[in-house]
Every structure is written in C-alpha cells, then in structure tokens.
Design an enzyme around this catalytic site. Sequence first.
Site, PDB file in Angstrom:
ATOM      1  N   ASP A   6       0.832  -1.199   0.000  1.00  0.00           N
ATOM      2  CA  ASP A   6       0.000   0.000   0.000  1.00  0.00           C
ATOM      3  C   ASP A   6       0.875   1.262   0.000  1.00  0.00           C
ATOM      4  OD1 ASP A   6      -2.094   1.729   0.316  1.00  0.00           O
ATOM      5  OD2 ASP A   6      -2.943   0.731   2.072  1.00  0.00           O
TER       6      ASP A   6
ATOM      7  N   ASP B 262     -10.554   4.066  -1.257  1.00  0.00           N
ATOM      8  CA  ASP B 262     -11.143   3.017  -0.418  1.00  0.00           C
ATOM      9  C   ASP B 262     -12.659   2.930  -0.604  1.00  0.00           C
ATOM     10  OD1 ASP B 262      -8.578   3.102   0.492  1.00  0.00           O
ATOM     11  OD2 ASP B 262      -9.113   3.101   2.618  1.00  0.00           O
TER      12      ASP B 262
HETATM   13  C1  GLA Z   1      -5.458   2.235   2.866  1.00  0.00           C
HETATM   14  C2  GLA Z   1      -5.962   1.135   1.947  1.00  0.00           C
HETATM   15  C3  GLA Z   1      -7.009   0.313   2.682  1.00  0.00           C
HETATM   16  C4  GLA Z   1      -6.411  -0.262   3.947  1.00  0.00           C
HETATM   17  C5  GLA Z   1      -5.846   0.864   4.813  1.00  0.00           C
HETATM   18  C6  GLA Z   1      -5.061   0.327   5.998  1.00  0.00           C
HETATM   19  O1  GLA Z   1      -6.453   3.157   3.160  1.00  0.00           O
HETATM   20  O2  GLA Z   1      -6.486   1.676   0.767  1.00  0.00           O
HETATM   21  O3  GLA Z   1      -7.507  -0.715   1.845  1.00  0.00           O
HETATM   22  O4  GLA Z   1      -5.405  -1.173   3.601  1.00  0.00           O
HETATM   23  O5  GLA Z   1      -4.965   1.690   4.077  1.00  0.00           O
HETATM   24  O6  GLA Z   1      -4.475   1.341   6.735  1.00  0.00           O
END
Ligand code: GLA
Length: 509
Positions: free
Chosen positions: A273, A333
């Site tokens: 990520d 997200d």
């Molecule tokens: C980001 C990602 C999410 C999750 C969070 C965890 O927002 O896009 O899918 O993994 O981090 O902190």
Amino acid sequence: MMQGNVNLQRPPVFLAANTLGLCFCLVLAAVQGFGQSLAGRWIALGGKMDNGEQEMSILEVKQSGNELTGSLETLGLTAGVKGTVTGTHFELFADWNEKKPFLVGDLVNGELHAVEDGRRNIVAKPALPGDHLPTVSYIAPPSLHKVQYNGLAKTPPMGWNSWNLFEDKIDDGTVRTIADAMVSSGMRDAGYIYVNIDDTWEGMRDAGGWLQPNHKFPDMKALSDYVHAKGLKLGIYSSPGPRTCFGLPASYGHEEQDAKTFAAWGIDYLKYDWCSAGKIYTNDQLRAVYQKMGDALEAAGRPIVYSLCEYGLGSVEKWGPEVGGNLWRTTDDIHDEWSSMIANVEKQAPLAPYAGPGHWNDPDMLEIGNGQMTNDEYRTHMSLWALVAAPLLAGNDLRNMTAATRAILMNKEVIEIDQDPLGKQAWPVRHGDLETWIKPLADGSFAVGVINLGSDAAQATVNTNDLKLSGPVTKARDLWAHHDVKFTGKVYSAPVPSHGVLLLRVSGK
Ligand code: GLA
C-alpha cells in the site's frame, strides 16, 4: 497535499500508535496569544522506533476568530486540518474524515486536554522550537526492468480481508476464527481461499532490522501453519514507505528483508500500500518502487500473490504486470454504501483491456454483509465485481452471516462469471438509469448485467444486438433466480427493483 495522501480515509496515526501501546503526548508550542488562542505548533511524541528514532507528529494551527486551520504531519502523512474553538473548547477535523473530528478537547492552564478519535485522552504542553520530525534519508529507486510473472492468480484472487470490518481490531485469535468460519460456512469450498491480514499487524524491527509482528500476532508462522492446515492461504500487508497507512513500520529500505520474512512465515499474498511512500517518491517513480518489492518477492523464492495498492495512481494498469503485480487497486477506499460501491466500479470501465489471467484491476474489497446496503444492493455489488473480473475478497464477519449474505457471497453461478478462465473484464454498453454490462466468457456465452441505478423499480431489457449475436439465443439463465429464461426473438425483459440487478448468462449463435 502530497501524493501519498490522496487516500486518507483512515484513522490518524496518533490513534494507531495508541492502539499498539505506544505513549503519545501532544505538546503545545503555541504562540500563546491572549485568551484562548490555539494558534501555534504542536508536537506529539510517541515511542522509540527500532532505530532509536523518536516517533512524533506535528500539528500546526492558525486561528482567525474561532476558525482553526492548519496541518498535521507525521512520518507517514501530511494532512490538512480545520476546525473551531468556542471559549476553551475546540474541535479539529482532518482531511481523511470531514464528518468526524479527530481531536476534541479544551485548553486548560496552557495545556491541551483532548480526546483523539473519540477514544484516547491526550494532554498537550508547550513544545521546544527545535522540535522537528526526523528526516528520512532518500533511497533512489532501481532502474526499470521487467519482473517475471509468478504464475499466480490465473483467475481473480478470492478470499477475505480484515480491513473493511475490523480495521485495527484484527488479531491472531480473530484471524483463526475467521479461518474456521471460512471452512464451516462453505466459503472455502466456494473458492474463497486467501485469509488476508491488512494493516496493524506490524511491530518494531529487531536489532538486525527484521520486522516483528506486534503483540496482537504473537507467532505469525504458527498462524500461517494453522491457516494452511485448513486448506487456506495467508495474506499480509505492508507499504513501500517508512510507515503504513495506519502509521506503523513499513518496508522502506527493508524490502528484501521483509520479502524473506514473509516467505519464511509462509505468507501467500502481499498487499503493498503506497501510503507514506508518497512523502518520498513522485508518481513517476511508482513503477520503480513497486518493481523493487516485485524483485524482492521473486528473490525470496516463495510464490506470493502481489497486490499493488496505490489507488490507480500513475496509470498502474499500464505497468502493473511489468513489476510482477497480479492485481492493482484502481480506486480510493470502498465504503459500505451504494454511492461508494458504484463509483468504484464505474472507474473500471476504461480499464477493461488491461485485465486478464494473472493481472487484474481491483476496485477494492467487498462490503457484502456489513449491513449498510440492502440485499438488492449487495446482489448488485457481487454481480458487478463478477462482471469486471474483480478479486472477490469478502470484508464481512464470516462467523456471523445471514442466510441472504451467504447466498450472495456463495452464489456459485455468479462466482463462475468472476472466475471464468477467459479472464475478460465486462464493459458497459448501455448507460442511463438502466446500465448494461457485458462480459464474454470462455465457452462463447456472455454474462449480461443490467443495473437499475434509479430510485424506482424499472423494467430491464436485454437485447441480443448488444451481444452481437446474429442467430437465436440457445440458452439463457437468470443467475440470481437460478432458472432458465426465454427470449422473445432478440429480447428478454424483467422487472428490477431500485438498485437491483438482472444478471443473465446467455448463449447463442
Ligand atoms: C489504505 C488502503 C485500505 C487499507 C488501509 C489500511 O487506506 O487503501 O484498503 O489497507 O490503508 O491502513
């Protein structure tokens, strides 16, 4: 705002550190004017990191009347903040959530007494002028080359991920009971294999730089043995920056070590990520940065599905497979609400040509069963994810599913659409309130979904002209009603509730 903060729908790092037992105290370096001014510079001190580095966050606030504006900076993020002060009482909101304040409190005797994210008490004191975040030294990313395909994810990965429901409240015990439920509920046998631990498993690095899990995951190898013994696979999470999105230690400068650690633990899937990497690298460097971990995974010698998570930055669909990526997030997200789910899937339409066996567009994890959408909406969610050949990573509590949730997640005929070996992604052929998506399948048939985006029930129509069939339909099946249906000439029509779906599998000449 910096690149890394495009996706700040997440809890503040103050809270993250607290959850994991670090002690933060906010310190006020305010130019304390008269009365109740919050203007100034704040610093939050946390625990010491493995390298002796002091964990800290800096909050800078300007005040105009009772309006507050400013910024919050940590090793992991830079975010804008704004809020209000009334008398001694203040509320501050950060970019990642404009609806809920992340810090609420009062100025008391020159100190800031606040509650962070509704959960944690903070006491603030004046800071020294010399307090600054530690500098992270720049590591140039490698020059570009192609990472060999790892042979995995020939169809979109299926499994479960901890983030959507549990966020930072995931631990070893919960993962074990989810794995148990994956088997007992029939999810495993329906194809859901990966049990993926998302952010907040990370502890500190030891003296040799090897990353340890935190207290919530006492023995990662034992957990992976447990999961494997059930015929399942284990996934984990990290970031190419110095901190994860939750503000915990990540793989920056430790890529090879971390890949070896994951391989030694028996990890089968890595979600990587971008997060704080955006504080160090530009979008032009995304490919090289992701390639670095692609190389490290290859060198570690264990087949590990490589999931790129950088929200679609830098046209990832064009180079994802070149860095060894098996899937890449294309969106911000997802949230458990209709508009978020639809917005994410709509972004897939122009990306259809880039999906195929071994490399998939990822509109984010499923929210089915999390309670904020209707079952009609969840059926549409499942249908659309299957049509666009998305990874099917359930994000709900598998230990406690309603009959409707089970029927949606385990609809075998819909899963077959997602897992079709041809690996083509659907594209929309008709727009408007009744939107039609078509996905060609390996046996020459088509999946056709008509989504009712409108707020009233409507009559959905499928016309074989959209499928470019010149001859008659030989078989058509409604994949939610589980029965065959009859076309009249070129047309089949059926009522669809608001936000519902008609999903057919159609064969013809
Ligand atoms: C980001 C990602 C999410 C999750 C969070 C965890 O927002 O896009 O899918 O993994 O981090 O902190």
